[in-house]
Design a protein around this motif. Structure first.
Motif, PDB file in Angstrom:
ATOM      1  N   ALA A 185      51.263  40.854  51.510  1.00 54.00           N
ATOM      2  CA  ALA A 185      52.407  40.460  51.889  1.00 54.00           C
ATOM      3  C   ALA A 185      53.628  40.587  50.815  1.00 54.00           C
ATOM      4  CB  ALA A 185      52.655  39.058  52.337  1.00 54.00           C
ATOM      5  N   LEU A 186      53.025  41.146  49.605  1.00 51.13           N
ATOM      6  CA  LEU A 186      53.835  41.240  48.583  1.00 51.13           C
ATOM      7  C   LEU A 186      54.573  42.615  48.588  1.00 51.13           C
ATOM      8  CD1 LEU A 186      51.684  40.020  45.573  1.00 51.13           C
ATOM      9  CD2 LEU A 186      53.431  38.695  47.057  1.00 51.13           C
ATOM     10  N   SER A 187      55.951  42.712  47.778  1.00 55.59           N
ATOM     11  CA  SER A 187      56.614  44.089  47.921  1.00 55.59           C
ATOM     12  C   SER A 187      55.704  44.827  46.816  1.00 55.59           C
ATOM     13  CB  SER A 187      57.984  43.710  47.319  1.00 55.59           C
ATOM     14  OG  SER A 187      57.827  43.351  45.962  1.00 55.59           O
ATOM     15  N   PRO A 188      55.991  46.215  46.900  1.00 53.98           N
ATOM     16  CA  PRO A 188      55.378  46.969  45.805  1.00 53.98           C
ATOM     17  C   PRO A 188      55.496  46.871  44.656  1.00 53.98           C
ATOM     18  CG  PRO A 188      56.201  48.277  47.678  1.00 53.98           C
ATOM     19  CD  PRO A 188      56.703  47.109  47.899  1.00 53.98           C
ATOM     20  N   LEU A 189      56.663  46.329  44.158  1.00 47.61           N
ATOM     21  CA  LEU A 189      56.871  45.867  42.731  1.00 47.61           C
ATOM     22  C   LEU A 189      56.087  44.565  42.497  1.00 47.61           C
ATOM     23  CD1 LEU A 189      58.098  46.476  39.979  1.00 47.61           C
ATOM     24  CD2 LEU A 189      60.029  45.240  40.707  1.00 47.61           C
ATOM     25  N   ASP A 190      56.201  43.652  43.415  1.00 50.38           N
ATOM     26  CA  ASP A 190      55.288  42.313  43.368  1.00 50.38           C
ATOM     27  C   ASP A 190      54.076  42.459  42.958  1.00 50.38           C
ATOM     28  OD1 ASP A 190      57.724  40.859  42.653  1.00 50.38           O
ATOM     29  OD2 ASP A 190      57.785  40.132  44.972  1.00 50.38           O
ATOM     30  N   LYS A 191      53.398  43.495  43.569  1.00 48.04           N
ATOM     31  CA  LYS A 191      52.121  43.683  43.593  1.00 48.04           C
ATOM     32  C   LYS A 191      51.536  44.173  42.149  1.00 48.04           C
ATOM     33  CE  LYS A 191      51.416  45.375  48.429  1.00 48.04           C
ATOM     34  NZ  LYS A 191      50.935  46.252  49.198  1.00 48.04           N
ATOM     35  N   ARG A 192      52.456  44.739  41.489  1.00 52.10           N
ATOM     36  CA  ARG A 192      52.281  45.231  39.924  1.00 52.10           C
ATOM     37  C   ARG A 192      52.109  43.962  39.233  1.00 52.10           C
ATOM     38  NH1 ARG A 192      50.616  48.413  42.510  1.00 52.10           N
ATOM     39  NH2 ARG A 192      49.060  48.287  41.338  1.00 52.10           N
ATOM     40  N   ARG A 193      53.021  42.926  39.634  1.00 45.86           N
ATOM     41  CA  ARG A 193      53.285  41.687  38.575  1.00 45.86           C
ATOM     42  C   ARG A 193      51.707  40.722  38.947  1.00 45.86           C
ATOM     43  NH1 ARG A 193      58.932  41.513  40.759  1.00 45.86           N
ATOM     44  NH2 ARG A 193      60.260  42.631  39.113  1.00 45.86           N
ATOM     45  N   ASN A 194      50.686  41.136  38.370  1.00 46.29           N
ATOM     46  CA  ASN A 194      49.578  40.478  38.886  1.00 46.29           C
ATOM     47  C   ASN A 194      48.560  40.831  37.594  1.00 46.29           C
ATOM     48  OD1 ASN A 194      47.764  38.860  40.291  1.00 46.29           O
ATOM     49  ND2 ASN A 194      47.501  40.485  41.898  1.00 46.29           N
ATOM     50  N   VAL A 195      47.774  39.788  37.611  1.00 46.61           N
ATOM     51  CA  VAL A 195      46.443  40.123  36.636  1.00 46.61           C
ATOM     52  C   VAL A 195      45.265  39.318  37.480  1.00 46.61           C
ATOM     53  CG1 VAL A 195      45.173  39.435  34.600  1.00 46.61           C
ATOM     54  CG2 VAL A 195      47.552  39.677  34.382  1.00 46.61           C
ATOM     55  N   HIS A 196      44.398  40.182  37.540  1.00 50.80           N
ATOM     56  CA  HIS A 196      42.846  39.603  38.244  1.00 50.80           C
ATOM     57  C   HIS A 196      42.107  38.889  37.260  1.00 50.80           C
ATOM     58  CE1 HIS A 196      43.796  43.189  41.116  1.00 50.80           C
ATOM     59  NE2 HIS A 196      44.565  42.538  41.381  1.00 50.80           N
ATOM     60  N   ILE A 197      41.690  37.650  37.950  1.00 52.19           N
ATOM     61  CA  ILE A 197      40.873  36.834  37.255  1.00 52.19           C
ATOM     62  C   ILE A 197      39.680  36.183  37.894  1.00 52.19           C
ATOM     63  CG2 ILE A 197      40.845  34.563  36.264  1.00 52.19           C
ATOM     64  CD1 ILE A 197      42.413  36.376  34.476  1.00 52.19           C
ATOM     65  N   THR A 198      38.605  36.045  37.453  1.00 46.50           N
ATOM     66  CA  THR A 198      37.520  35.463  38.166  1.00 46.50           C
ATOM     67  C   THR A 198      36.479  35.117  37.125  1.00 46.50           C
ATOM     68  OG1 THR A 198      35.864  35.884  39.744  1.00 46.50           O
ATOM     69  CG2 THR A 198      35.762  37.817  38.238  1.00 46.50           C
ATOM     70  N   CYS A 199      35.876  33.770  37.781  1.00 49.33           N
ATOM     71  CA  CYS A 199      34.822  33.232  36.766  1.00 49.33           C
ATOM     72  C   CYS A 199      33.841  32.837  37.762  1.00 49.33           C
ATOM     73  CB  CYS A 199      35.743  31.877  36.270  1.00 49.33           C
ATOM     74  SG  CYS A 199      34.704  30.950  35.447  1.00 49.33           S
ATOM     75  N   MET A 200      32.608  32.922  36.839  1.00 50.06           N
ATOM     76  CA  MET A 200      31.229  32.801  37.481  1.00 50.06           C
ATOM     77  C   MET A 200      30.648  31.729  36.510  1.00 50.06           C
ATOM     78  SD  MET A 200      30.784  36.852  38.452  1.00 50.06           S
ATOM     79  CE  MET A 200      32.064  37.075  37.168  1.00 50.06           C
ATOM     80  N   PRO A 201      30.741  30.477  36.842  1.00 51.30           N
ATOM     81  CA  PRO A 201      30.274  29.425  35.672  1.00 51.30           C
ATOM     82  C   PRO A 201      28.880  29.020  35.930  1.00 51.30           C
ATOM     83  CG  PRO A 201      31.620  28.467  37.762  1.00 51.30           C
ATOM     84  CD  PRO A 201      31.634  29.898  37.713  1.00 51.30           C
ATOM     85  N   TRP A 202      28.377  29.815  36.886  1.00 47.20           N
ATOM     86  CA  TRP A 202      26.868  29.522  37.133  1.00 47.20           C
ATOM     87  C   TRP A 202      25.939  30.571  36.166  1.00 47.20           C
ATOM     88  CZ3 TRP A 202      29.978  32.001  40.773  1.00 47.20           C
ATOM     89  CH2 TRP A 202      30.598  31.292  41.666  1.00 47.20           C
ATOM     90  N   LEU A 203      26.675  31.487  35.811  1.00 48.74           N
ATOM     91  CA  LEU A 203      25.856  32.565  35.116  1.00 48.74           C
ATOM     92  C   LEU A 203      26.348  32.986  33.712  1.00 48.74           C
ATOM     93  CD1 LEU A 203      26.224  34.939  38.070  1.00 48.74           C
ATOM     94  CD2 LEU A 203      24.122  33.770  37.626  1.00 48.74           C
ATOM     95  N   LYS A 204      25.412  33.267  32.763  1.00 50.65           N
ATOM     96  CA  LYS A 204      25.932  33.807  31.494  1.00 50.65           C
ATOM     97  C   LYS A 204      26.236  35.154  31.758  1.00 50.65           C
ATOM     98  CE  LYS A 204      24.194  34.365  26.811  1.00 50.65           C
ATOM     99  NZ  LYS A 204      23.220  34.141  25.759  1.00 50.65           N
ATOM    100  N   LEU A 205      27.349  35.654  31.866  1.00 49.58           N
ATOM    101  CA  LEU A 205      27.762  36.991  32.101  1.00 49.58           C
ATOM    102  C   LEU A 205      27.365  37.847  31.204  1.00 49.58           C
ATOM    103  CD1 LEU A 205      29.782  38.518  34.143  1.00 49.58           C
ATOM    104  CD2 LEU A 205      31.571  37.957  32.333  1.00 49.58           C
ATOM    105  N   VAL A 206      26.834  39.134  31.629  1.00 46.70           N
ATOM    106  CA  VAL A 206      26.470  40.063  30.722  1.00 46.70           C
ATOM    107  C   VAL A 206      27.447  41.168  31.056  1.00 46.70           C
ATOM    108  CG1 VAL A 206      24.545  41.757  30.277  1.00 46.70           C
ATOM    109  CG2 VAL A 206      23.965  39.289  30.637  1.00 46.70           C
ATOM    110  N   ALA A 207      27.746  41.670  32.347  1.00 51.45           N
ATOM    111  CA  ALA A 207      28.592  42.653  32.601  1.00 51.45           C
ATOM    112  C   ALA A 207      28.980  42.732  34.116  1.00 51.45           C
ATOM    113  CB  ALA A 207      28.075  44.169  32.481  1.00 51.45           C
TER     114      ALA A 207
END
Length: 213
Positions: free
Chosen positions: A127-149
């Motif tokens: 639903a975002l405008s093309p410019l607002d789509k650029r105003r983003n950072v993707h964040i994810t957390c998996m607190p159950w795992l010791k992340l390797v890659a």
């Protein structure tokens, strides 16, 4: 954009690649802020997210985007991250970033509650405008795992310009007063080198140290 012009030739080189992305996984060490969180009744994930996003904004290289074929520098971005809803399905929390810790945490918790309670996907970028789509950072957390890659799902590598950060569970308390967490940072290599990921790691640690005094 003055700083970008100094590396425009690097950007042009990597932009010609079919996959111009760099993805680094590393062990991040920061002062253990969890006792501070407990004393102040603040959830550690949201305090860490505050450190990550506010540190990210301070580094120009993570603020460059491609819009209508031109490189731009955004002035800010939405705070967002993945959550699980009540069906244990992926959903997105989104809110306005704040440089004030308690305001940031309050907004984050409110956004989390909304995303968790929805059985349909919310806060996607459709639903975002093309410019607002650029105003983003993707964040994810998996607190159950010791992340390797991690390998992020990417619609089209060549045009991907949004930094994506992920991390796993925090370490147990350490004798040196620090905690460690495995983190992954993905970004367009035309904008970001390993050195800038190093600067981000330093900035996160420094902000955590400042918070706990």
């Amino acid at each position: 954009m003055h700083n970008f012009e100094k590396r425009r030739d690097r950007y042009n080189a990597f932009a010609s690649f079919e996959n111009p992305l760099v993805n680094l996984s590393f062990e991040l060490e920061v002062p253990d802020f969890r006792p501070f969180c407990k004393a102040n009744k603040l959830p550690p994930f949201h305090v860490f997210l505050y450190c990550v996003l506010n540190s990210l904004k301070e580094i120009d290289n993570f603020m460059y985007r491609v819009f209508e074929g031109e490189v731009i520098k955004i002035d800010d971005f939405m705070a967002s991250y993945t959550v699980l809803n009540q069906d244990n399905n992926l959903n997105f929390a989104r809110f306005q970033r704040s440089s004030d810790l308690r305001e940031f945490v309050a907004r984050s918790l409110e956004a989390k509650k909304f995303a968790e309670s929805s059985d349909v996907l919310v806060n996607s970028t459709e639903a975002l405008s093309p410019l607002d789509k650029r105003r983003n950072v993707h964040i994810t957390c998996m607190p159950w795992l010791k992340l390797v890659a991690i390998e992020h799902p990417i619609y089209q590598h060549k045009s991907y310009d949004i930094p994506s950060l992920a991390w796993g569970r925090f370490s147990d308390p350490r004798d040196d007063g620090k905690l460690s967490v495995n983190m992954s940072v993905l970004a367009h290599h035309g904008f970001v080198d390993g050195y800038h990921v190093h600067l981000l790691a330093q900035a996160i640690a420094a902000r955590a140290a400042h918070i706990i005094g």
